[in-house]
Design an enzyme around this catalytic site. Structure first.
Site, PDB file in Angstrom:
ATOM      1  N   CYS A 129       1.099  -1.528   0.047  1.00 11.10           N
ATOM      2  CA  CYS A 129       0.487  -0.399   0.010  1.00 11.10           C
ATOM      3  C   CYS A 129       0.865   0.940   0.139  1.00 11.10           C
ATOM      4  CB  CYS A 129      -0.801   0.233   1.160  1.00 11.10           C
ATOM      5  SG  CYS A 129      -1.309  -1.622   2.179  1.00 11.10           S
ATOM      6  N   ARG A 177       5.927 -11.655   5.573  1.00 12.18           N
ATOM      7  CA  ARG A 177       5.184 -12.059   6.540  1.00 12.18           C
ATOM      8  C   ARG A 177       5.577 -13.100   7.041  1.00 12.18           C
ATOM      9  NH1 ARG A 177      -1.112 -10.321   4.697  1.00 12.18           N
ATOM     10  NH2 ARG A 177      -0.597  -9.033   3.065  1.00 12.18           N
ATOM     11  N   GLN A 211       1.128 -10.682  -4.402  1.00 11.88           N
ATOM     12  CA  GLN A 211      -0.380 -10.166  -4.930  1.00 11.88           C
ATOM     13  C   GLN A 211      -0.115  -9.690  -5.441  1.00 11.88           C
ATOM     14  OE1 GLN A 211      -0.875  -7.540  -0.725  1.00 11.88           O
ATOM     15  NE2 GLN A 211      -1.919  -9.229  -0.006  1.00 11.88           N
ATOM     16  N   ASP A 252      -2.232  -6.467  -6.556  1.00 13.34           N
ATOM     17  CA  ASP A 252      -2.106  -5.962  -5.148  1.00 13.34           C
ATOM     18  C   ASP A 252      -2.807  -4.591  -6.672  1.00 13.34           C
ATOM     19  OD1 ASP A 252      -3.066  -4.954  -2.993  1.00 13.34           O
ATOM     20  OD2 ASP A 252      -0.576  -4.396  -2.183  1.00 13.34           O
ATOM     21  N   HIS A 263      -4.447  -0.669  -5.513  1.00 13.92           N
ATOM     22  CA  HIS A 263      -5.210   0.360  -4.629  1.00 13.92           C
ATOM     23  C   HIS A 263      -6.021   1.516  -5.249  1.00 13.92           C
ATOM     24  CE1 HIS A 263      -1.917  -1.459  -2.109  1.00 13.92           C
ATOM     25  NE2 HIS A 263      -3.113  -1.302  -1.312  1.00 13.92           N
ATOM     26  N   LYS A 288     -15.282  -4.479   4.519  1.00  7.30           N
ATOM     27  CA  LYS A 288     -14.947  -5.089   3.406  1.00  7.30           C
ATOM     28  C   LYS A 288     -15.834  -6.150   2.188  1.00  7.30           C
ATOM     29  CE  LYS A 288     -12.199  -8.757   5.802  1.00  7.30           C
ATOM     30  NZ  LYS A 288     -11.496  -9.949   5.920  1.00  7.30           N
ATOM     31  N   HIS A 309      -8.517  -1.208  -0.796  1.00  6.69           N
ATOM     32  CA  HIS A 309      -7.225  -1.593  -1.637  1.00  6.69           C
ATOM     33  C   HIS A 309      -8.465  -3.282  -1.909  1.00  6.69           C
ATOM     34  CE1 HIS A 309      -4.937  -0.595   2.249  1.00  6.69           C
ATOM     35  NE2 HIS A 309      -5.712   0.055   2.498  1.00  6.69           N
TER      36      HIS A 309
HETATM   37 ZN    ZN Z   1      -2.777  -2.410   0.681  1.00  5.10          ZN
END
Ligand code: ZN
Ligand code: ZN
Length: 586
Positions: free
Chosen positions: A279, A308, A326, A328, A330, A410, A456
């Site tokens: 992010c 992680r 990911q 991912d 945004h 979410k 996200h």
């Molecule tokens: Zn994020």
């Protein structure tokens, strides 16, 4: 699409009670075989039960039938489960030889402790149980595993026996068949057999090495996804894997997420951490300019690798790892654009799940938890926006009350594989926290600065977990467009090698992944190998094929197709790849 109905609560609860009661019976059976056994815990789990034991020797699969036989005796004698309440002190005396139970007793808040007795076996338990052992209708012990006491690798390793129990013999048989099928499809096994990936002790647990064949699948997924994102108005970005610790303090990750972070690395007197999320880099890119409302929405996407910390005890193949990539993105937009953006993500999510061949899925909308950032009013508005988006796109959903992350509501989509098991799929999260912490704004029509709405979202989740789900869904027999190798050319004899290599080269020239099996082995053996490798098409070429420029086509299922001209085979394979066809028959 099909939305699955949850098992009715009452039904699953009744089964849970029987499963858990079977765990007590298993513990009694183990005690009768190993009188020195020390007992951990024995809960019901999804589709079964387990019990953890500290035993004088390692169990082998041969022990299971002996334990089962003992359990059958206990069930046949149909002894009642009797509840009893004692003081903590009395419980300590009863379990004086059971260190794990003593640890549990110490943690009980009440002065009274409840016990359950069946026959001469007594266990510390809150219950409930079935009324007597005879109510356990059908069970089977399925596996043995090591498990740290309380899941903590600093504690002793216990031996866990897994079992399943059902109302009827039929239900049990059906379940065992499914377990058998699941074992065959296990991505860890197929990952090895098909040479897709490996994980090495030398490198560290939970860190995935993608082999060439696995990498082919990943590249295809990533390319397909990236092309689709660009069509849908995303911009691709790349951001660094490490960043200054201060940045993660500003974001709140250092405070709220610390358990998952690796320790800082010191460079020139500055502390850096390896990113657990993508992010912040995207926020920094956004903030390089003053943004006008005219620029919004901005959609930054990245195949972002993150790390992680997860306890080694919970790691599992590709589905639970320490480093993963990911898909991912945004989205930065105005609050008024939130609904359209969520609709856009949901549409993309549905398109992706369908394309990869998953037909059943379940949608959950998670609402405000007890601890949250932002005001109740923005939470309500954003939750309402998610509801409207789901309604607009026609997705049925269930509410998961209080399960939103602290920074916003979410939507989660869980898709089912061929065996009906749920996998975590797309998630869409609205965030009220980061825009505020980093002062992420745009200049509105009124020339004033406004806070952006931030989303996200990930569609496939991570490349690692998604490959696990695809592998298990297809049992390794990937659709032709994803198959690492699409065509195996099998010459009958060495004199057919030239023709075989010519076909291989031509197919490769057309973008088809083809390879000749040039070994001097029998044809049947080569066919068998190609089937084990789950290669969609085999072209067997002998004298007749060379003379007539034809090919004899076999599928990995063993099905033999009519002999056809090489040109027609080539065209249909290309079409099957372009169309992402699910059926291999030409
Ligand atoms: Zn994020
Ligand atoms: Zn119990």
């Amino acid at each position: 699409m099909v939305v699955n109905k949850e098992k009715t609560e009452a039904n699953s609860e009744k089964l849970d009670i029987m499963q858990h009661s079977a765990a007590h019976v298993m513990a009694e059976a183990v005690q009768s075989i190993f009188p020195q056994a020390k007992f951990g815990i024995g809960p019901a789990i999804e589709n079964g039960f387990y019990y953890d034991f500290d035993l004088p020797r390692s169990l082998t699969p041969d022990d299971l039938p002996l334990i089962e036989a003992k359990m059958n005796e206990i069930i046949a004698s149909n002894v009642p489960f009797v509840r009893q309440e004692v003081t903590k002190e009395e419980a300590r005396q009863l379990f004086a030889a059971q260190p794990y139970k003593l640890e549990l007793i110490d943690e009980i808040q009440d002065e009274k402790v409840s016990l359950y007795r069946q026959g001469s076996f007594i266990d510390l338990c809150r219950g409930p149980h079935v009324s007597s052992t005879g109510e356990i209708k059908a069970f089977k012990l399925v596996s043995i595993a090591g498990a740290y006491w309380r899941g903590d690798e600093h504690h002793p390793m216990l031996q866990r026996i897994y079992g399943v129990a059902f109302d009827t013999k039929e239900a049990l048989a059906q379940h065992l068949k499914k377990l058998d099928e699941a074992a065959k499809r296990d991505h860890r096994k197929l990952g090895r057999d098909l040479d897709l990936f490996s994980i090495h002790d030398e490198a560290g647990p939970g860190l995935v090495h993608w082999h060439p064949k696995g990498a082919v699948i990943r590249r295809l997924i990533e390319n397909f996804l990236t092309d689709e994102l660009i069509k849908r108005g995303y911009d691709m970005v790349y951001t660094p894997h490490i960043a200054k610790l201060d940045l993660w303090k500003t974001s709140g990750h250092w405070e709220f997420y610390r358990d998952y972070l690796y320790s800082p690395i010191e460079v020139e007197g500055q502390e850096y951490i390896i990113r657990p999320m993508n992010c912040l880099g995207h926020i920094l890119i956004y903030k390089t300019k003053r943004r006008s409302y005219r620029e919004l929405p901005l959609r930054y996407a990245e195949l972002g690798t993150v790390y992680r910390y997860e306890r080694s005890g919970v790691l599992h193949g590709l589905s639970r790892v320490r480093g993963f990539t990911q898909d991912d993105a945004h989205i930065f937009c105005r609050f008024g654009q939130l609904e359209d953006e969520v609709v856009g993500v949901l549409d993309l999510a549905r398109f992706m799940i369908d394309t990869f061949g998953f037909t059943n899925y379940r949608v959950l909308l998670s609402t405000r938890p007890e601890k949250y950032a932002g005001t109740t009013q923005v939470w309500e508005e954003a939750t309402e926006t998610l509801r409207r988006a789901l309604a607009r796109i026609g997705l049925d959903y269930q509410i998961d009350p209080g399960e939103g992350v602290f920074y916003g509501p979410k939507v989660d989509i869980k898709f089912e594989d061929a065996l009906g098991r749920a996998w975590q799929g797309p998630t869409i999260q609205v965030d009220f926290n980061l825009p505020q912490r980093f002062n992420v704004t745009y200049i509105g029509e009124d020339n004033q600065e406004h806070s952006v709405a931030m989303i996200h979202r990930t569609v496939l989740g991570s490349m690692e977990r998604f490959l696990a789900s695809l592998t298990e869904h297809y049992g390794g027999a990937f659709p032709v467009w994803l198959a690492p190798l699409q065509v195996k050319v099998i010459p009958v004899a060495d004199r057919h090698l030239d023709y075989a290599h010519k076909l291989e080269a031509e197919l490769k020239g057309e973008g088809v992944r083809a390879e000749v099996d040039a070994r001097s082995e029998r044809v049947n053996l080569k066919i068998r190998q190609a089937q084990l490798d789950k290669i969609p098409y085999m072209l067997v070429v002998g004298d007749k094929e060379v003379a007539t420029s034809t090919v004899s086509v076999r599928l990995r299922s063993g099905e033999q197709l009519a002999s056809q001209s090489y040109d027609s085979f080539k065209e249909t394979v290309k079409l099957a790849i372009v169309n992402k066809a699910k059926d291999l028959r030409l």
